[in-house]
Design a protein around this motif. Structure first.
Motif, PDB file in Angstrom:
ATOM      1  N   PHE A   1     -24.862   4.427  29.660  1.00  0.00           N
ATOM      2  CA  PHE A   1     -26.239   4.121  29.256  1.00  0.00           C
ATOM      3  C   PHE A   1     -27.111   3.852  30.485  1.00  0.00           C
ATOM      4  CE2 PHE A   1     -29.079   0.450  28.837  1.00  0.00           C
ATOM      5  CZ  PHE A   1     -30.101   1.028  28.097  1.00  0.00           C
ATOM      6  N   LYS A   2     -26.643   3.019  31.396  1.00  0.00           N
ATOM      7  CA  LYS A   2     -27.431   2.682  32.588  1.00  0.00           C
ATOM      8  C   LYS A   2     -27.718   3.919  33.436  1.00  0.00           C
ATOM      9  CE  LYS A   2     -25.736  -2.050  33.159  1.00  0.00           C
ATOM     10  NZ  LYS A   2     -24.906  -2.909  34.047  1.00  0.00           N
ATOM     11  N   LEU A   3     -26.730   4.768  33.571  1.00  0.00           N
ATOM     12  CA  LEU A   3     -26.919   5.995  34.339  1.00  0.00           C
ATOM     13  C   LEU A   3     -27.867   6.944  33.614  1.00  0.00           C
ATOM     14  CD1 LEU A   3     -26.217   7.699  36.805  1.00  0.00           C
ATOM     15  CD2 LEU A   3     -24.098   8.376  35.661  1.00  0.00           C
ATOM     16  N   LEU A   4     -27.690   7.080  32.318  1.00  0.00           N
ATOM     17  CA  LEU A   4     -28.532   7.955  31.511  1.00  0.00           C
ATOM     18  C   LEU A   4     -29.987   7.481  31.499  1.00  0.00           C
ATOM     19  CD1 LEU A   4     -28.306  10.487  29.724  1.00  0.00           C
ATOM     20  CD2 LEU A   4     -27.816   8.972  27.794  1.00  0.00           C
ATOM     21  N   PHE A   5     -30.205   6.191  31.621  1.00  0.00           N
ATOM     22  CA  PHE A   5     -31.548   5.620  31.649  1.00  0.00           C
ATOM     23  C   PHE A   5     -32.365   6.201  32.810  1.00  0.00           C
ATOM     24  CE2 PHE A   5     -34.542   2.043  32.543  1.00  0.00           C
ATOM     25  CZ  PHE A   5     -35.186   2.015  31.318  1.00  0.00           C
ATOM     26  N   ARG A   6     -31.707   6.579  33.876  1.00  0.00           N
ATOM     27  CA  ARG A   6     -32.385   7.130  35.054  1.00  0.00           C
ATOM     28  C   ARG A   6     -33.033   8.484  34.781  1.00  0.00           C
ATOM     29  NH1 ARG A   6     -29.487   5.184  40.456  1.00  0.00           N
ATOM     30  NH2 ARG A   6     -28.916   3.101  39.759  1.00  0.00           N
ATOM     31  N   VAL A   7     -32.620   9.147  33.721  1.00  0.00           N
ATOM     32  CA  VAL A   7     -33.183  10.448  33.359  1.00  0.00           C
ATOM     33  C   VAL A   7     -34.694  10.327  33.144  1.00  0.00           C
ATOM     34  CG1 VAL A   7     -33.230  12.213  31.527  1.00  0.00           C
ATOM     35  CG2 VAL A   7     -31.048  11.358  32.412  1.00  0.00           C
ATOM     36  N   GLU A   8     -35.128   9.202  32.602  1.00  0.00           N
ATOM     37  CA  GLU A   8     -36.535   9.015  32.281  1.00  0.00           C
ATOM     38  C   GLU A   8     -37.418   8.830  33.518  1.00  0.00           C
ATOM     39  OE1 GLU A   8     -38.158   9.204  29.201  1.00  0.00           O
ATOM     40  OE2 GLU A   8     -36.231  10.172  28.913  1.00  0.00           O
ATOM     41  N   PHE A   9     -36.815   8.566  34.651  1.00  0.00           N
ATOM     42  CA  PHE A   9     -37.591   8.236  35.841  1.00  0.00           C
ATOM     43  C   PHE A   9     -37.396   9.210  36.996  1.00  0.00           C
ATOM     44  CE2 PHE A   9     -36.639   4.378  33.487  1.00  0.00           C
ATOM     45  CZ  PHE A   9     -37.916   3.899  33.251  1.00  0.00           C
ATOM     46  N   ASN A  10     -36.605  10.238  36.781  1.00  0.00           N
ATOM     47  CA  ASN A  10     -36.292  11.174  37.856  1.00  0.00           C
ATOM     48  C   ASN A  10     -36.348  12.609  37.358  1.00  0.00           C
ATOM     49  OD1 ASN A  10     -35.241   9.334  40.174  1.00  0.00           O
ATOM     50  ND2 ASN A  10     -34.268   8.544  38.327  1.00  0.00           N
ATOM     51  N   GLN A  11     -36.629  13.513  38.268  1.00  0.00           N
ATOM     52  CA  GLN A  11     -36.614  14.939  37.967  1.00  0.00           C
ATOM     53  C   GLN A  11     -35.168  15.394  37.814  1.00  0.00           C
ATOM     54  OE1 GLN A  11     -39.478  16.701  37.534  1.00  0.00           O
ATOM     55  NE2 GLN A  11     -40.539  14.758  37.871  1.00  0.00           N
ATOM     56  N   LYS A  12     -34.942  16.461  37.059  1.00  0.00           N
ATOM     57  CA  LYS A  12     -33.575  16.967  36.864  1.00  0.00           C
ATOM     58  C   LYS A  12     -32.885  17.269  38.188  1.00  0.00           C
ATOM     59  CE  LYS A  12     -33.682  18.604  32.182  1.00  0.00           C
ATOM     60  NZ  LYS A  12     -33.166  19.541  31.227  1.00  0.00           N
ATOM     61  N   GLU A  13     -33.647  17.775  39.152  1.00  0.00           N
ATOM     62  CA  GLU A  13     -33.074  18.123  40.455  1.00  0.00           C
ATOM     63  C   GLU A  13     -32.566  16.894  41.214  1.00  0.00           C
ATOM     64  OE1 GLU A  13     -36.760  18.837  40.087  1.00  0.00           O
ATOM     65  OE2 GLU A  13     -35.949  20.301  38.691  1.00  0.00           O
ATOM     66  N   GLU A  14     -33.084  15.734  40.874  1.00  0.00           N
ATOM     67  CA  GLU A  14     -32.729  14.494  41.574  1.00  0.00           C
ATOM     68  C   GLU A  14     -31.554  13.768  40.938  1.00  0.00           C
ATOM     69  OE1 GLU A  14     -36.461  12.500  41.123  1.00  0.00           O
ATOM     70  OE2 GLU A  14     -37.259  13.305  42.991  1.00  0.00           O
ATOM     71  N   LEU A  15     -31.108  14.205  39.780  1.00  0.00           N
ATOM     72  CA  LEU A  15     -30.123  13.428  39.026  1.00  0.00           C
ATOM     73  C   LEU A  15     -28.753  13.369  39.692  1.00  0.00           C
ATOM     74  CD1 LEU A  15     -31.151  14.258  35.378  1.00  0.00           C
ATOM     75  CD2 LEU A  15     -31.517  12.136  36.649  1.00  0.00           C
TER      76      LEU A  15
END
Length: 133
Positions: A11-25
């Motif tokens: 969940f914590k890792l997935l939360f980062r999806v909302e704040f970063n571009q796909k290329e940055e994941l």
């Protein structure tokens, strides 16, 4: 690490999806495991990464399903915590055969109680109930 703790890390890792571009994941994933709070064994890190990446592959399908079931709400209007919890739970309900739907819903509600607002657990439960009815 228990299954609940693993799910919380996902969940914590997935939360980062909302704040970063796909290329940055990929880089965000590396940063995630560098944080002392997110230390995990190699096997646990592998499990977290694998599930995170499987969810990312399906995130558009998952969001579409959420938008269909959440009448009066769209993923664009949902709180980021609630949306992240729903994405994880919908993935587990639809694509993870090792996790019964009831367990996925219960665990999502627990995440909502821990990380969401006062109304998050009821909202998450209500949306997810539509996936099993």
């Amino acid at each position: 690490m228990s299954r609940r703790e693993l799910r919380e890390q996902i969940f914590k890792l997935l939360f980062r999806v909302e704040f970063n571009q796909k290329e940055e994941l990929a880089q965000q994933e590396a940063f995630f495991f560098e944080d002392d709070e997110n230390k995990a064994t190699e096997e646990e890190s592998s499990q977290i990464s694998e599930k995170f990446n499987r969810i990312l592959e399906k995130v558009d399908e998952i969001d579409e399903a959420i938008n269909e079931k959440a009448k009066g709400w769209s993923t664009n209007r949902m709180g980021k915590v609630d949306l992240t919890i729903l994405r994880l739970a919908v993935y587990e309900i639809r694509y993870d055969e090792d996790i019964p739907a009831g367990v996925a819903i219960n665990e999502a509600v627990e995440l909502a109680k821990k990380f969401g607002q006062d109304s998050s657990s009821a909202f998450v439960n209500g949306v997810l109930a539509k996936f099993v009815s």
